[in-house]
Design an enzyme around this catalytic site. Structure first.
Site, mmCIF file in Angstrom:
data_model
loop_
_atom_site.group_PDB
_atom_site.id
_atom_site.type_symbol
_atom_site.label_atom_id
_atom_site.label_comp_id
_atom_site.label_asym_id
_atom_site.label_seq_id
_atom_site.Cartn_x
_atom_site.Cartn_y
_atom_site.Cartn_z
ATOM 1 N N CYS A 143 0.825 -1.217 0.000
ATOM 2 C CA CYS A 143 0.000 0.000 0.000
ATOM 3 C C CYS A 143 0.858 1.265 0.000
ATOM 4 O O CYS A 143 1.976 1.272 0.505
ATOM 5 C CB CYS A 143 -0.868 0.025 1.234
ATOM 6 S SG CYS A 143 -1.874 -1.433 1.426
ATOM 7 N N ARG A 194 5.286 0.131 -6.126
ATOM 8 C CA ARG A 194 5.246 -0.689 -4.916
ATOM 9 C C ARG A 194 4.263 -1.847 -5.043
ATOM 10 O O ARG A 194 4.264 -2.757 -4.223
ATOM 11 C CB ARG A 194 4.845 0.177 -3.722
ATOM 12 C CG ARG A 194 5.899 1.220 -3.363
ATOM 13 C CD ARG A 194 5.332 2.230 -2.417
ATOM 14 N NE ARG A 194 4.969 1.624 -1.158
ATOM 15 C CZ ARG A 194 5.665 1.726 -0.034
ATOM 16 N NH1 ARG A 194 6.769 2.417 -0.022
ATOM 17 N NH2 ARG A 194 5.268 1.163 1.078
ATOM 18 N N TRP A 200 -2.985 -2.617 -1.513
ATOM 19 C CA TRP A 200 -2.559 -3.983 -1.837
ATOM 20 C C TRP A 200 -3.329 -4.857 -0.859
ATOM 21 O O TRP A 200 -3.047 -4.864 0.336
ATOM 22 C CB TRP A 200 -1.056 -4.104 -1.639
ATOM 23 C CG TRP A 200 -0.439 -5.394 -2.091
ATOM 24 C CD1 TRP A 200 -0.052 -5.722 -3.371
ATOM 25 C CD2 TRP A 200 -0.099 -6.519 -1.267
ATOM 26 N NE1 TRP A 200 0.496 -6.988 -3.374
ATOM 27 C CE2 TRP A 200 0.478 -7.494 -2.109
ATOM 28 C CE3 TRP A 200 -0.228 -6.807 0.084
ATOM 29 C CZ2 TRP A 200 0.925 -8.719 -1.632
ATOM 30 C CZ3 TRP A 200 0.214 -8.040 0.569
ATOM 31 C CH2 TRP A 200 0.793 -8.975 -0.303
ATOM 32 N N ASN A 260 -1.803 2.044 6.018
ATOM 33 C CA ASN A 260 -0.917 0.941 5.630
ATOM 34 C C ASN A 260 -0.655 0.113 6.876
ATOM 35 O O ASN A 260 -0.470 0.685 7.953
ATOM 36 C CB ASN A 260 0.432 1.458 5.131
ATOM 37 C CG ASN A 260 0.348 2.068 3.762
ATOM 38 O OD1 ASN A 260 -0.714 2.110 3.167
ATOM 39 N ND2 ASN A 260 1.475 2.560 3.266
ATOM 40 N N GLY A 261 -0.590 -1.197 6.726
ATOM 41 C CA GLY A 261 -0.345 -2.055 7.883
ATOM 42 C C GLY A 261 -1.568 -2.904 8.166
ATOM 43 O O GLY A 261 -2.465 -3.026 7.317
ATOM 44 N N GLU A 299 18.891 -17.221 -6.733
ATOM 45 C CA GLU A 299 18.492 -15.860 -7.086
ATOM 46 C C GLU A 299 18.017 -15.777 -8.545
ATOM 47 O O GLU A 299 17.009 -15.120 -8.849
ATOM 48 C CB GLU A 299 19.662 -14.889 -6.809
ATOM 49 C CG GLU A 299 19.429 -13.442 -7.227
ATOM 50 C CD GLU A 299 18.168 -12.801 -6.649
ATOM 51 O OE1 GLU A 299 17.543 -13.362 -5.738
ATOM 52 O OE2 GLU A 299 17.794 -11.724 -7.151
ATOM 53 N N LYS A 333 14.205 -14.597 -9.762
ATOM 54 C CA LYS A 333 13.952 -13.570 -10.780
ATOM 55 C C LYS A 333 13.023 -14.131 -11.854
ATOM 56 O O LYS A 333 12.080 -13.474 -12.279
ATOM 57 C CB LYS A 333 15.258 -13.104 -11.459
ATOM 58 C CG LYS A 333 16.192 -12.262 -10.651
ATOM 59 C CD LYS A 333 15.739 -10.847 -10.414
ATOM 60 C CE LYS A 333 14.977 -10.658 -9.159
ATOM 61 N NZ LYS A 333 15.593 -10.660 -7.875
ATOM 62 N N GLU A 364 9.336 -14.571 -10.480
ATOM 63 C CA GLU A 364 8.515 -13.412 -10.134
ATOM 64 C C GLU A 364 8.130 -12.566 -11.329
ATOM 65 O O GLU A 364 7.064 -11.959 -11.314
ATOM 66 C CB GLU A 364 9.170 -12.561 -9.034
ATOM 67 C CG GLU A 364 10.506 -11.979 -9.371
ATOM 68 C CD GLU A 364 11.148 -11.248 -8.191
ATOM 69 O OE1 GLU A 364 10.435 -10.808 -7.275
ATOM 70 O OE2 GLU A 364 12.372 -11.110 -8.211
ATOM 71 N N HIS A 412 17.693 -36.831 -6.477
ATOM 72 C CA HIS A 412 17.089 -37.486 -5.311
ATOM 73 C C HIS A 412 15.579 -37.250 -5.262
ATOM 74 O O HIS A 412 15.017 -37.031 -4.196
ATOM 75 C CB HIS A 412 17.771 -36.996 -4.030
ATOM 76 C CG HIS A 412 19.215 -37.382 -3.961
ATOM 77 N ND1 HIS A 412 19.629 -38.677 -3.734
ATOM 78 C CD2 HIS A 412 20.335 -36.656 -4.150
ATOM 79 C CE1 HIS A 412 20.948 -38.726 -3.763
ATOM 80 N NE2 HIS A 412 21.404 -37.509 -4.027
ATOM 81 N N LYS A 458 6.825 -3.888 -3.796
ATOM 82 C CA LYS A 458 8.246 -3.553 -3.675
ATOM 83 C C LYS A 458 8.727 -3.634 -2.234
ATOM 84 O O LYS A 458 9.793 -4.149 -1.970
ATOM 85 C CB LYS A 458 8.501 -2.152 -4.244
ATOM 86 C CG LYS A 458 9.971 -1.749 -4.257
ATOM 87 C CD LYS A 458 10.801 -2.673 -5.134
ATOM 88 C CE LYS A 458 12.285 -2.357 -5.103
ATOM 89 N NZ LYS A 458 13.059 -3.502 -5.627
HETATM 90 C C1 F6R Z 1 12.730 -10.042 -5.243
HETATM 91 C C2 F6R Z 1 12.617 -9.052 -4.212
HETATM 92 C C3 F6R Z 1 12.186 -9.495 -2.852
HETATM 93 C C4 F6R Z 1 12.901 -8.676 -1.775
HETATM 94 C C5 F6R Z 1 12.352 -9.018 -0.398
HETATM 95 C C6 F6R Z 1 13.058 -8.241 0.682
HETATM 96 O O1 F6R Z 1 13.198 -9.489 -6.439
HETATM 97 O O2 F6R Z 1 12.834 -7.893 -4.423
HETATM 98 O O3 F6R Z 1 12.416 -10.850 -2.666
HETATM 99 O O4 F6R Z 1 14.258 -8.932 -1.850
HETATM 100 O O5 F6R Z 1 10.991 -8.732 -0.350
HETATM 101 O O6 F6R Z 1 12.935 -6.876 0.490
HETATM 102 P P1 F6R Z 1 13.943 -5.868 1.144
HETATM 103 O O7 F6R Z 1 15.281 -6.114 0.567
HETATM 104 O O8 F6R Z 1 13.408 -4.513 0.813
HETATM 105 O O9 F6R Z 1 13.920 -6.162 2.621
#
Ligand code: F6R
Length: 606
Positions: free
Chosen positions: A2, A27, A74, A100-101, A480, A484, A487, A503, A601
């Site tokens: 949010c 976000r 959100w 928010n929250g 990682e 990517k 997502e 396995h 985000k």
């Molecule tokens: C994936 C991504 C998320 C963040 C995670 C932690 O591309 O961006 O997995 O890495 O939500 O977020 P931060 O780093 O802001 O604590």
């Protein structure tokens, strides 16, 4: 997640709020709304879906308002819909609230309010706050009215409130959810994130937990939870709106991938001076001697950076490091005491899971260190010590440059602590530093050669599932790369240690299943070749990333050649092609790369 924007001042509140909400779109959200004061009444409009739905609904609005609040939602409590969108009004329509929250005790509060005759229009937790404001209203006293309500709330909140009882006040409060206040000239703003106010001012205050702010056009007052006025220090935001814009790239994600060489150089040169890592203002010699255990705690991509960091600490500086997912940290009964250093890695510095883990570590007496990208973020302020990545604003939901700069900080930190504990000699230490210096140029060269990656992405775009595998550090990189891919392409992929696939999960390999093989660890190539052969024998479509190696090329269907570097630093030369592979596959699938579905985000709920 949010987003909140609020405006009071000489200008047009609707414009300021819509502009602010647009800059928070990255976000992630599913609906948007606005409340504007017209002196006597509050006008509210809210729409499910993109911000443009709200903008369209407001096109014909003839209201010259200079006070209002806006929100991008959100969904957590109640599906995305017009009625569940914020702002929420009190029953008598005298208060409008954006939040928010999560209000954790909203069910019991709702019951009490319903018994008193309040009628709810939404399924949200937030609506209780609007009705509670009506119920607890004290004439001419916004502060007491708000404090009376906050006393009843459990959970987390950043709140923006306008009221026809206080037609010249913008009211806000925070607990465990970020809120910044921008101080302009004859205008003041609130927002959940800095970009939303940068069009108006760079002077900001960060509201702390249990503080409230009461803004008028020319004044900002802060109070603590006891209603006592407090003074707060203002901060100047150092980055500009241009840095938070696409700058000619099709997407923020692509721009941010391309920014990595500079982000790495900026982070390195801020810390390494005359071939020496300078964390001397952060750690004393005594500190370093004291730490007998180190944890790295984070979520998602930041957690993956932590996994690489763990390898650096364990293998380079011979210090045992444990790494934990932040949301699980509390439940693993971590062996943390006053001699433990717990490192929290977070791009946004606002991730609630990471923040809660930080509180747990502090309660247990540990020293806490934040590695974050956002100056003034909650985690940076709550931790005992902080190191900033110099990545600049990261807007795309999928993290790229934050990850590579986090890995760099962990590399430098492991060398620094290692050399100070005398586990690494000076010669080795200098060599490790020197090796890094060529990395930004190697990434630049790789970025010039993305054609092969584009071609492969065309073949990947119609796949439904796949695997990433790697051995040793290659496995951490695979994790990682896999995240990517998932997502932003919605292709279901899983990452496995190369030796583990057989396995059980190898049962899923069939004709054409894509397997992306990381083969950067020079001492492990032979074993990796055997794993590729096992996969090929079962029909897999193998895409290998490695240095120039004829055997690897021969056994693979596709080969992405990466620049040569040491085993430890190959994370950089491998992750950039993997980021590009996910990016181009997402583009080929016509997905909204920067704002993939269901994601946010910064994740400010547990
Ligand atoms: C994936 C991504 C998320 C963040 C995670 C932690 O591309 O961006 O997995 O890495 O939500 O977020 P931060 O780093 O802001 O604590």
């Amino acid at each position: 997640m949010c987003g909140i924007v609020g405006y009071i001042g000489k200008g047009n509140a609707k414009q300021a709020i819509l502009k602010g909400l647009a800059s928070l779109e990255y976000r992630g959200y599913d609906s948007a709304g606005i409340a504007l004061m017209d002196g006597k009444n509050i006008f509210v409009e809210k729409k499910q879906g993109k911000l443009e739905n709200l903008e369209k609904a407001l096109e014909c609005l003839d209201l010259n308002s200079s006070l209002g609040i806006g929100h991008t939602r959100w969904a957590t409590h109640g599906a995305p819909s017009d009625k569940n969108s914020h702002p929420h009004l009190s029953m008598d329509k005298t208060f409008a609230v954006v939040h928010n929250g999560i209000i954790e005790n909203y069910i019991s509060l709702r019951k009490i309010l319903e018994e008193k005759g309040y009628i709810f229009k939404s399924e949200t937790d937030t609506e209780v706050v609007a009705h509670l404001l009506q119920e607890n209203y004290i004439e001419n006293d916004p502060k007491k009215t708000l404090l009376n309500v906050l006393n009843k709330l459990e959970g987390s909140y950043a709140l923006g409130i306008v009221s026809s009882h206080f037609p010249e006040k913008l009211i806000c409060a925070r607990k465990n959810s970020p809120l910044v206040i921008g101080k302009g000239i004859n205008e003041n703003l609130i927002a959940s994130d800095v970009p939303a106010i940068l069009n108006y001012t760079r002077n900001v205050y960060y509201l702390d937990n249990d503080e409230i702010g009461i803004l008028s056009k020319n004044n900002i007052e802060f109070y603590n939870k006891n209603g006592i006025e407090i003074s707060k220090e203002s901060h100047l935001i150092q980055w500009s709106l241009e840095q938070a814009s696409k700058n000619g790239f099709d997407h923020f994600m692509l721009k941010e991938i391309y920014e990595q060489p500079n982000a790495l150089k900026a982070t390195y040169s801020r810390i390494v001076k005359d071939n020496k890592i300078d964390f001397d203002s952060i750690f004393t010699r005594k500190d370093i001697e004291k730490y007998n255990k180190i944890y790295i705690v984070a979520c998602g991509t930041a957690y993956h950076a932590g996994l690489i960091g763990k390898v650096y600490f364990n293998n380079i500086s011979k210090i045992e490091v444990l790494s934990e997912i932040a949301s699980e940290f509390r439940y693993t009964n971590p062996f943390v005491d006053e001699n433990t250093l717990v490192i929290f890695v977070s791009q946004s510095g606002e991730t609630l899971d990471t923040l809660e883990a930080l509180k747990e570590a502090k309660n247990k007496g540990a020293t806490t260190l934040a590695i974050t990208n956002v100056v003034g973020s909650t985690i940076s302020r709550e931790a005992h010590k902080v190191i900033y990545t110099m990545a600049g604003p990261e807007i795309a939901v999928a993290s790229t440059k934050a990850y590579t700069t986090q890995v760099l900080i962990l590399y430098l930190l492991s060398l620094y602590i290692g050399v100070n504990k005398k586990n690494i000699d000076i010669k080795q230490y200098e060599e490790f530093l020197k090796e890094f210096e060529s990395i930004p140029t190697k990434i630049e060269e790789e970025l010039k050669n993305s054609n092969i990656i584009k071609k492969i992405s065309e073949r990947l775009k119609d796949k439904y599932n796949g695997f990433f595998i790697g051995r040793g550090l290659d496995y951490q990189i695979a994790l990682e790369g896999c995240l990517k891919m998932k997502e932003i392409t919605y292709i279901h992929t899983e990452a496995f240690p190369s030796g583990e696939l057989k396995h059980g999960s190898i049962a899923l390999i069939e004709e054409g299943t894509p397997v992306i093989v990381l083969a950067t660890q020079k001492n492990l190539i032979e074993k990796t070749i055997s794993n590729i052969k096992e996969l090929k024998a079962r029909g897999a479509y193998v895409i290998t990333l490695g240095n120039d190696n004829n055997f690897l090329k021969e056994v693979s269907d596709e080969f992405i050649e990466i620049k040569n570097t040491t085993n430890y630093l190959s994370v950089y030369t491998a992750i950039v092609p993997l980021q590009l592979l996910a990016y181009y596959t997402s583009v080929a699938k016509n997905i909204d790369v920067d704002k993939p579905r269901n994601l946010a985000k910064s994740v400010t709920v547990e």
